[in-house]
Design a protein around this motif. Structure first.
Motif, mmCIF file in Angstrom:
data_model
loop_
_atom_site.group_PDB
_atom_site.id
_atom_site.type_symbol
_atom_site.label_atom_id
_atom_site.label_comp_id
_atom_site.label_asym_id
_atom_site.label_seq_id
_atom_site.Cartn_x
_atom_site.Cartn_y
_atom_site.Cartn_z
ATOM 1 N N UNK A 34 -20.460 14.585 43.933
ATOM 2 C CA UNK A 34 -21.361 14.669 42.783
ATOM 3 C C UNK A 34 -22.500 13.678 42.914
ATOM 4 N N UNK A 35 -22.180 12.457 43.332
ATOM 5 C CA UNK A 35 -23.206 11.432 43.502
ATOM 6 C C UNK A 35 -24.148 11.820 44.633
ATOM 7 N N UNK A 36 -23.591 12.298 45.760
ATOM 8 C CA UNK A 36 -24.402 12.723 46.890
ATOM 9 C C UNK A 36 -25.346 13.852 46.463
ATOM 10 N N UNK A 37 -24.814 14.826 45.714
ATOM 11 C CA UNK A 37 -25.630 15.949 45.248
ATOM 12 C C UNK A 37 -26.759 15.487 44.341
ATOM 13 N N UNK A 79 -32.546 7.813 38.179
ATOM 14 C CA UNK A 79 -31.521 8.785 38.554
ATOM 15 C C UNK A 79 -30.674 9.153 37.340
ATOM 16 N N UNK A 80 -30.280 8.167 36.552
ATOM 17 C CA UNK A 80 -29.403 8.429 35.411
ATOM 18 C C UNK A 80 -30.078 9.353 34.399
ATOM 19 N N UNK A 81 -31.291 9.031 34.002
ATOM 20 C CA UNK A 81 -31.985 9.858 33.006
ATOM 21 C C UNK A 81 -32.231 11.272 33.525
ATOM 22 N N UNK A 82 -32.587 11.393 34.789
ATOM 23 C CA UNK A 82 -32.841 12.741 35.322
ATOM 24 C C UNK A 82 -31.557 13.556 35.392
ATOM 25 N N UNK A 83 -30.442 12.918 35.754
ATOM 26 C CA UNK A 83 -29.174 13.640 35.807
ATOM 27 C C UNK A 83 -28.734 14.094 34.419
ATOM 28 N N UNK A 84 -28.882 13.215 33.430
ATOM 29 C CA UNK A 84 -28.496 13.566 32.063
ATOM 30 C C UNK A 84 -29.367 14.710 31.543
ATOM 31 N N UNK A 92 -29.477 14.078 46.548
ATOM 32 C CA UNK A 92 -30.191 15.150 47.271
ATOM 33 C C UNK A 92 -31.138 15.892 46.323
ATOM 34 N N UNK A 93 -30.680 16.166 45.106
ATOM 35 C CA UNK A 93 -31.516 16.849 44.125
ATOM 36 C C UNK A 93 -32.718 15.976 43.762
ATOM 37 N N UNK A 94 -32.488 14.684 43.588
ATOM 38 C CA UNK A 94 -33.594 13.775 43.265
ATOM 39 C C UNK A 94 -34.632 13.751 44.383
ATOM 40 N N UNK A 109 -35.337 16.146 46.421
ATOM 41 C CA UNK A 109 -36.097 17.399 46.328
ATOM 42 C C UNK A 109 -37.135 17.310 45.208
ATOM 43 N N UNK A 110 -36.735 16.756 44.058
ATOM 44 C CA UNK A 110 -37.683 16.577 42.952
ATOM 45 C C UNK A 110 -38.815 15.644 43.357
ATOM 46 N N UNK A 111 -38.493 14.541 44.049
ATOM 47 C CA UNK A 111 -39.526 13.598 44.467
ATOM 48 C C UNK A 111 -40.517 14.256 45.430
ATOM 49 N N UNK A 112 -40.024 15.124 46.304
ATOM 50 C CA UNK A 112 -40.920 15.834 47.222
ATOM 51 C C UNK A 112 -41.888 16.728 46.444
ATOM 52 N N UNK A 113 -41.383 17.370 45.384
ATOM 53 C CA UNK A 113 -42.270 18.176 44.552
ATOM 54 C C UNK A 113 -43.307 17.282 43.872
ATOM 55 N N UNK A 114 -42.870 16.131 43.362
ATOM 56 C CA UNK A 114 -43.799 15.188 42.741
ATOM 57 C C UNK A 114 -44.853 14.702 43.727
#
Length: 89
Positions: A6-9, A42-47, A12-14, A16-21
């Motif tokens: 879950x943490x690794x995912x 990371x915490x706020x984006x995951x929530x 990885x998702x963050x 991908x988001x940073x690349x879009x940014x």
């Protein structure tokens, strides 16, 4: 307890988001929320991701497949983990 997967995912998702940014910044467009690597949380984006995408999806599924309610419960537990591990800069 949150699994390593879950943490690794989440990381990885963050990324991908940073690349879009980065792409948005390079085009001189406004950077979308949670996609700015220069103001990460990371915490706020995951929530937010769980509140607006994941939990509603699993709630809808569990309406028709009640045995899937554990997925909603797991997401709520995961959300609690991120809330207690706030990494806001």
């Amino acid at each position: 307890q949150v699994s390593t997967q879950s943490t690794w995912g989440a990381f990885k998702l963050s990324e991908e988001f940073f690349l879009q940014g980065d792409n948005e910044r390079n085009r001189s467009d406004p950077v979308s929320p949670f996609m700015d690597r220069y103001a990460p949380s990371m915490a706020k984006s995951q929530i937010a991701f769980m509140n607006f995408i994941v939990i509603p999806m699993f709630e809808s599924i569990s309406e028709y497949l009640p045995q899937m309610q554990f997925s909603v419960d797991h997401c709520e537990s995961n959300k609690g983990y991120w809330a207690s591990n706030d990494d806001t800069l």
